[in-house]
Write a protein that holds these residues in place. Structure first.
Motif, PDB file in Angstrom:
ATOM      1  N   LEU A   1       0.797  -1.225   0.000  1.00 14.70           N
ATOM      2  CA  LEU A   1       0.000   0.000   0.000  1.00 14.70           C
ATOM      3  C   LEU A   1       0.835   1.283   0.000  1.00 14.70           C
ATOM      4  O   LEU A   1       0.605   2.170  -0.829  1.00 14.70           O
ATOM      5  CB  LEU A   1      -0.998  -0.027   1.155  1.00 14.70           C
ATOM      6  N   PRO A   2       1.827   1.425   0.896  1.00 16.77           N
ATOM      7  CA  PRO A   2       2.631   2.657   0.822  1.00 16.77           C
ATOM      8  C   PRO A   2       3.436   2.756  -0.475  1.00 16.77           C
ATOM      9  O   PRO A   2       3.623   3.860  -1.001  1.00 16.77           O
ATOM     10  CB  PRO A   2       3.541   2.564   2.049  1.00 16.77           C
ATOM     11  N   LEU A   3       3.879   1.623  -1.002  1.00 16.38           N
ATOM     12  CA  LEU A   3       4.636   1.637  -2.254  1.00 16.38           C
ATOM     13  C   LEU A   3       3.755   2.067  -3.421  1.00 16.38           C
ATOM     14  O   LEU A   3       4.155   2.920  -4.239  1.00 16.38           O
ATOM     15  CB  LEU A   3       5.226   0.250  -2.523  1.00 16.38           C
ATOM     16  N   TYR A   4       2.549   1.486  -3.502  1.00 19.62           N
ATOM     17  CA  TYR A   4       1.653   1.827  -4.610  1.00 19.62           C
ATOM     18  C   TYR A   4       1.235   3.292  -4.548  1.00 19.62           C
ATOM     19  O   TYR A   4       1.073   3.948  -5.584  1.00 19.62           O
ATOM     20  CB  TYR A   4       0.425   0.924  -4.602  1.00 19.62           C
ATOM     21  N   LYS A   5       1.043   3.791  -3.341  1.00 16.05           N
ATOM     22  CA  LYS A   5       0.703   5.206  -3.209  1.00 16.05           C
ATOM     23  C   LYS A   5       1.853   6.072  -3.711  1.00 16.05           C
ATOM     24  O   LYS A   5       1.644   7.082  -4.405  1.00 16.05           O
ATOM     25  CB  LYS A   5       0.365   5.543  -1.759  1.00 16.05           C
ATOM     26  N   LYS A   6       3.083   5.664  -3.399  1.00 16.11           N
ATOM     27  CA  LYS A   6       4.262   6.389  -3.880  1.00 16.11           C
ATOM     28  C   LYS A   6       4.350   6.330  -5.396  1.00 16.11           C
ATOM     29  O   LYS A   6       4.688   7.330  -6.051  1.00 16.11           O
ATOM     30  CB  LYS A   6       5.517   5.786  -3.249  1.00 16.11           C
ATOM     31  N   TRP A   7       4.035   5.169  -5.981  1.00 16.06           N
ATOM     32  CA  TRP A   7       4.057   5.030  -7.434  1.00 16.06           C
ATOM     33  C   TRP A   7       2.969   5.872  -8.107  1.00 16.06           C
ATOM     34  O   TRP A   7       3.083   6.219  -9.266  1.00 16.06           O
ATOM     35  CB  TRP A   7       3.834   3.572  -7.824  1.00 16.06           C
ATOM     36  N   GLY A   8       1.895   6.131  -7.392  1.00 13.41           N
ATOM     37  CA  GLY A   8       0.772   6.854  -7.972  1.00 13.41           C
ATOM     38  C   GLY A   8      -0.348   5.958  -8.462  1.00 13.41           C
ATOM     39  O   GLY A   8      -1.208   6.395  -9.243  1.00 13.41           O
ATOM     40  N   ILE A   9      -0.385   4.722  -7.996  1.00  6.56           N
ATOM     41  CA  ILE A   9      -1.465   3.791  -8.350  1.00  6.56           C
ATOM     42  C   ILE A   9      -2.773   4.274  -7.712  1.00  6.56           C
ATOM     43  O   ILE A   9      -2.793   4.705  -6.560  1.00  6.56           O
ATOM     44  CB  ILE A   9      -1.139   2.365  -7.856  1.00  6.56           C
ATOM     45  N   LYS A  10      -3.868   4.180  -8.460  1.00  5.24           N
ATOM     46  CA  LYS A  10      -5.158   4.669  -7.971  1.00  5.24           C
ATOM     47  C   LYS A  10      -6.052   3.575  -7.404  1.00  5.24           C
ATOM     48  O   LYS A  10      -6.939   3.857  -6.601  1.00  5.24           O
ATOM     49  CB  LYS A  10      -5.905   5.384  -9.101  1.00  5.24           C
ATOM     50  N   GLY A  11      -5.862   2.340  -7.853  1.00 10.43           N
ATOM     51  CA  GLY A  11      -6.744   1.278  -7.378  1.00 10.43           C
ATOM     52  C   GLY A  11      -6.134  -0.094  -7.554  1.00 10.43           C
ATOM     53  O   GLY A  11      -5.252  -0.300  -8.396  1.00 10.43           O
ATOM     54  N   ILE A  12      -6.632  -1.028  -6.744  1.00  8.51           N
ATOM     55  CA  ILE A  12      -6.164  -2.420  -6.796  1.00  8.51           C
ATOM     56  C   ILE A  12      -7.352  -3.321  -7.072  1.00  8.51           C
ATOM     57  O   ILE A  12      -8.394  -3.215  -6.416  1.00  8.51           O
ATOM     58  CB  ILE A  12      -5.511  -2.851  -5.471  1.00  8.51           C
ATOM     59  N   LYS A  13      -7.171  -4.209  -8.032  1.00 10.80           N
ATOM     60  CA  LYS A  13      -8.163  -5.260  -8.252  1.00 10.80           C
ATOM     61  C   LYS A  13      -7.687  -6.507  -7.508  1.00 10.80           C
ATOM     62  O   LYS A  13      -6.655  -7.077  -7.827  1.00 10.80           O
ATOM     63  CB  LYS A  13      -8.332  -5.561  -9.738  1.00 10.80           C
TER      64      LYS A  13
ATOM     65  N   LYS B   1      -7.875  -0.882   5.079  1.00  8.03           N
ATOM     66  CA  LYS B   1      -6.466  -0.487   4.959  1.00  8.03           C
ATOM     67  C   LYS B   1      -6.218   0.256   3.655  1.00  8.03           C
ATOM     68  O   LYS B   1      -5.463   1.232   3.612  1.00  8.03           O
ATOM     69  CB  LYS B   1      -5.559  -1.720   5.036  1.00  8.03           C
ATOM     70  N   CYS B   2      -6.843  -0.218   2.590  1.00  7.93           N
ATOM     71  CA  CYS B   2      -6.694   0.462   1.304  1.00  7.93           C
ATOM     72  C   CYS B   2      -7.193   1.901   1.394  1.00  7.93           C
ATOM     73  O   CYS B   2      -6.602   2.815   0.803  1.00  7.93           O
ATOM     74  CB  CYS B   2      -7.447  -0.296   0.211  1.00  7.93           C
ATOM     75  N   ALA B   3      -8.262   2.119   2.139  1.00  2.50           N
ATOM     76  CA  ALA B   3      -8.789   3.471   2.306  1.00  2.50           C
ATOM     77  C   ALA B   3      -7.775   4.367   3.007  1.00  2.50           C
ATOM     78  O   ALA B   3      -7.653   5.559   2.682  1.00  2.50           O
ATOM     79  CB  ALA B   3     -10.100   3.430   3.081  1.00  2.50           C
TER      80      ALA B   3
ATOM     81  N   GLY C   1     -23.387  -4.534   0.740  1.00  2.00           N
ATOM     82  CA  GLY C   1     -23.611  -3.144   1.106  1.00  2.00           C
ATOM     83  C   GLY C   1     -22.447  -2.444   1.767  1.00  2.00           C
ATOM     84  O   GLY C   1     -22.572  -1.286   2.189  1.00  2.00           O
ATOM     85  N   PHE C   2     -21.273  -3.094   1.844  1.00  2.00           N
ATOM     86  CA  PHE C   2     -20.119  -2.505   2.522  1.00  2.00           C
ATOM     87  C   PHE C   2     -19.631  -1.230   1.831  1.00  2.00           C
ATOM     88  O   PHE C   2     -18.959  -0.405   2.439  1.00  2.00           O
ATOM     89  CB  PHE C   2     -18.988  -3.536   2.587  1.00  2.00           C
ATOM     90  N   SER C   3     -20.001  -1.043   0.557  1.00  2.00           N
ATOM     91  CA  SER C   3     -19.580   0.158  -0.170  1.00  2.00           C
ATOM     92  C   SER C   3     -20.176   1.432   0.407  1.00  2.00           C
ATOM     93  O   SER C   3     -19.665   2.519   0.133  1.00  2.00           O
ATOM     94  CB  SER C   3     -19.966   0.045  -1.648  1.00  2.00           C
ATOM     95  N   ARG C   4     -21.242   1.301   1.180  1.00  2.00           N
ATOM     96  CA  ARG C   4     -21.750   2.502   1.860  1.00  2.00           C
ATOM     97  C   ARG C   4     -20.794   2.913   2.975  1.00  2.00           C
ATOM     98  O   ARG C   4     -20.495   4.090   3.154  1.00  2.00           O
ATOM     99  CB  ARG C   4     -23.145   2.264   2.440  1.00  2.00           C
ATOM    100  N   THR C   5     -20.304   1.954   3.714  1.00  2.00           N
ATOM    101  CA  THR C   5     -19.430   2.221   4.852  1.00  2.00           C
ATOM    102  C   THR C   5     -18.020   2.573   4.407  1.00  2.00           C
ATOM    103  O   THR C   5     -17.389   3.479   4.956  1.00  2.00           O
ATOM    104  CB  THR C   5     -19.403   0.996   5.784  1.00  2.00           C
ATOM    105  N   TYR C   6     -17.530   1.858   3.406  1.00  6.10           N
ATOM    106  CA  TYR C   6     -16.211   2.134   2.825  1.00  6.10           C
ATOM    107  C   TYR C   6     -16.361   2.250   1.315  1.00  6.10           C
ATOM    108  O   TYR C   6     -16.185   1.284   0.574  1.00  6.10           O
ATOM    109  CB  TYR C   6     -15.202   1.052   3.225  1.00  6.10           C
ATOM    110  N   PRO C   7     -16.712   3.460   0.841  1.00  4.66           N
ATOM    111  CA  PRO C   7     -16.998   3.630  -0.588  1.00  4.66           C
ATOM    112  C   PRO C   7     -15.774   3.547  -1.491  1.00  4.66           C
ATOM    113  O   PRO C   7     -15.917   3.693  -2.708  1.00  4.66           O
ATOM    114  CB  PRO C   7     -17.647   5.024  -0.648  1.00  4.66           C
TER     115      PRO C   7
END
Length: 651
Positions: free
Chosen positions: A404-416, A437-439, A455-461
């Motif tokens: 997660l910290p590495l991908y944020k540094k790279w500029g990745i926007k999302g993980i499948k 954690k991704c959030a 419905g978890f997308s309401r809590t963590y969109p």
């Protein structure tokens, strides 16, 4: 002797009659009814005394006076003898844990509010329900003189919580905190759904599987949820679950002894520390099948509100997958995304090595690939395009905290997330904690394979979408595609991974275009098996260029399960319409009552036409209509039509 035998037989007959009457005795104080705000749903709860020492909870449900669920059991199956022994508490001797629950009281509540989702199929959601909480105690009363230790009395608490919305009814079991320190080892549920005779169900054996319309008998195994059914009284019913985040997934199985009874079947046992609430069991009913789709926001309403404070990183959009994993091809996809109005590219499985190997390192690019990830993300960002990457669960389990910290540094926007274990309590909990954690690292998530939303997308969109669908990877036919809106999509958005140019597609190209409106997914793939070079100037691609993935308003115009469906969605001042048919040709009508009556609009249609001299055979036509008119289209077998409606601007 004959007289004695007759007298004895009469005594036995009287005894068995009394037993039969006793077995049907409802405990009056437990008889409770709950109606939806509009009065259409009526949920009836009660306990019966089966013997002098056994009680059982039951419920029934009606809709507009019509029976939906006949008398059905409620309850949780708990095996707690080991925990009881460990804490020095006398063992429970009941064969069924809930058979001697004592009713203590009832609480009523009504909520009527609205909330604005961060994104969705509409901009405002109504959360209006009546609620009934029934409280029960099992075992001895709590000691009034507790020390600093724990109470060793054999005492449990359980509530049954029922909510009745205009969109459906939901119930769950809640265990308040005990005084004796007991844990709960849940091994199943008694939860039943006894349906009227003649009910037919859209049976689906796994989340990406096919559908069969079957009676409630002779199933080969368990069926996925949502389970949509046709009742003989013409109602359409769906059973599903909501807020399943740290429990065991429910599927649905036929009861082995009770005709027409569907049983909740858990993937495995669950261990919890009260206070604890189980997931919601949800029942939706409609006179017209399309109303189930209109009412699917009940699933979001049954989940807690958004927990992410800074949501600026959450941006829905359209995606092209990089089919050839090279830096050059990835940049071509970036350029294509700019030209075609997409927002993201996606690097799929293999970019960091063989995904199925535990040794593959998702913090580095595979030696067999020529990617320079920081350079690629910088190039994409300079053109306003984001980058998603695929990571198999084998790497996620081992490396999430370093990824997660590495991908944020790279500029990745999302993980499948790929090939994620789902079903049991451990992996359900792990998965939803991983999304949290991704959030924290401002990363969006798309979950592939068997996971289905609750419905978890309401809590963590930041959980944008998920697969759990027989999508275009399996190349389903149009019959399948016209079932999905009434089944899988009731649970939430689905990543169908729309393909367009691939020669294995079993439906027409206009059908594929229309899917982008009929199917809802905030992150929507349009070119799953395609490459930028496949585009040869086909004019209908304009529809993919302009269509959105989230909406201000949605109208389900008409449709029948497995036959056809028409959906209209609004973004800004424009309406987008998608209509698809099954494997049969048909004429469909689209009333435009959602437009201002008498006002002029331009409509652009994208429809199958064998006379068009392109390989995709889609005609693009434009005309002017007045709001309120009814449009009519002849759809080819496995075909469809896509439409853009815009206000006619005065010159």
């Amino acid at each position: 002797m004959k007289i004695i035998h007759q007298k004895y037989s009469l005594m036995l007959l009287t005894f068995f009659i009394q037993i039969g009457v006793f077995a049907q005795t409802i405990i009056n104080e437990t008889l409770q009814k709950l109606n939806s705000p509009d009065g259409n749903y009526e949920f009836t709860f009660y306990q019966k005394e089966l013997t002098a020492s056994k009680k059982q909870m039951y419920y029934s449900l009606s809709y507009k006076g019509k029976p939906v669920v006949l008398e059905s059991e409620l309850g949780v199956l708990i095996e707690n003898q080991t925990f009881e022994s460990a804490l020095g508490i006398p063992n429970d001797t009941c064969k069924v844990w809930g058979e001697n629950l004592n009713f203590k009281g009832v609480f009523k509540n009504t909520v009527n509010q609205t909330w604005k989702p961060l994104y969705g199929e509409k901009t405002l959601i109504t959360d209006h329900y009546n609620e009934l909480t029934l409280t029960f105690r099992k075992g001895q009363e709590t000691s009034k003189n507790l020390t600093d230790g724990y109470d060793k009395n054999k005492s449990y608490f359980m509530n049954v919580v029922i909510r009745a919305y205009n969109q459906g009814v939901a119930f769950r079991y809640y265990f308040p905190e005990p005084t004796n320190g007991l844990f709960l080892h849940i091994v199943g549920e008694q939860t039943q759904f006894t349906m009227p005779e003649g009910t037919l169900a859209y049976y689906e054996p796994w989340a990406q599987g096919p559908y069969d319309l079957l009676p409630l008998k002779n199933w080969n195994g368990q069926s996925e949820r949502p389970l949509t059914m046709k009742l003989s009284n013409k109602l359409t019913v769906a059973i599903t679950e909501a807020q399943m985040v740290d429990y065991s997934r429910m599927k649905l199985i036929l009861n082995s002894t009770k005709p027409n009874a569907i049983q909740a079947a858990l993937y495995g046992s669950v261990d919890v520390i009260p206070a604890y609430a189980t997931p919601w069991r949800v029942i939706m009913v409609a006179d017209k099948a399309i109303d189930l789709i209109t009412n699917n926001d009940i699933i979001l309403n049954l989940n807690p509100e958004n927990q992410i404070k800074n949501t600026a990183f959450i941006k829905p959009g359209k995606v092209i997958r990089v089919a050839k994993l090279t830096q050059t091809d990835a940049k071509k996809c970036v350029d294509f995304a700019v030209e075609r109005g997409l927002q993201y590219i996606h690097l799929d499985a293999g970019w960091y090595g063989p995904e199925m190997k535990m040794s593959s390192d998702a913090t580095t690019v595979s030696e067999t690939k020529d990617f320079n990830m920081p350079e690629l993300t910088a190039y994409a960002s300079s053109k306003g395009i984001g980058v998603w990457v695929y990571v198999n669960q084998r790497a996620l389990v081992q490396q999430l905290d370093s990824i997660l910290p590495l991908y944020k540094k790279w500029g990745i926007k999302g993980i499948k997330f790929g090939f994620v274990q789902v079903g049991n309590q451990r992996w359900s909990t792990w998965l939803h904690e991983a999304i949290k954690k991704c959030a924290e690292y401002e990363m969006m998530v798309d979950i592939h394979d068997e996971y289905r939303p609750t419905g978890f997308s309401r809590t963590y969109p930041n959980l944008m979408t998920q697969e759990g669908i027989g999508g275009n990877e399996e190349m389903p036919d149009a019959n399948h595609n016209t079932i999905l809106p009434f089944t899988r999509f009731l649970a939430g958005p689905a990543d169908y991974t729309i393909a367009y140019y691939n020669n294995r597609i079993k439906n027409t190209h206009a059908h594929q275009l229309a899917l982008s409106v009929v199917y809802y997914s905030p992150i929507q793939f349009f070119y799953w098996y395609d490459q930028p070079a496949f585009y040869q100037g086909e004019p209908e691609i304009e529809f993919f260029d302009k269509v959105h993935t989230v909406w201000d308003e949605t109208k389900v115009i008409n449709g029948e399960v497995g036959e056809f469906i028409t959906v209209a969605r609004k973004k800004g001042n424009d309406w987008f319409i998608g209509a698809i048919t099954n494997n049969q040709s048909r004429q469909i009508t689209i009333p435009t009552a959602f437009l201002t009556k008498g006002k002029k609009y331009t409509i652009k249609t994208f429809q199958d036409d064998d006379t068009i001299q392109t390989r995709t055979k889609v005609a693009v036509k434009e005309q002017i209509i007045k709001g309120g008119e009814t449009l009519s289209f002849n759809l080819k077998a496995s075909g469809g039509v896509a439409i853009i409606i815009s206000e006619l601007l005065k010159k």
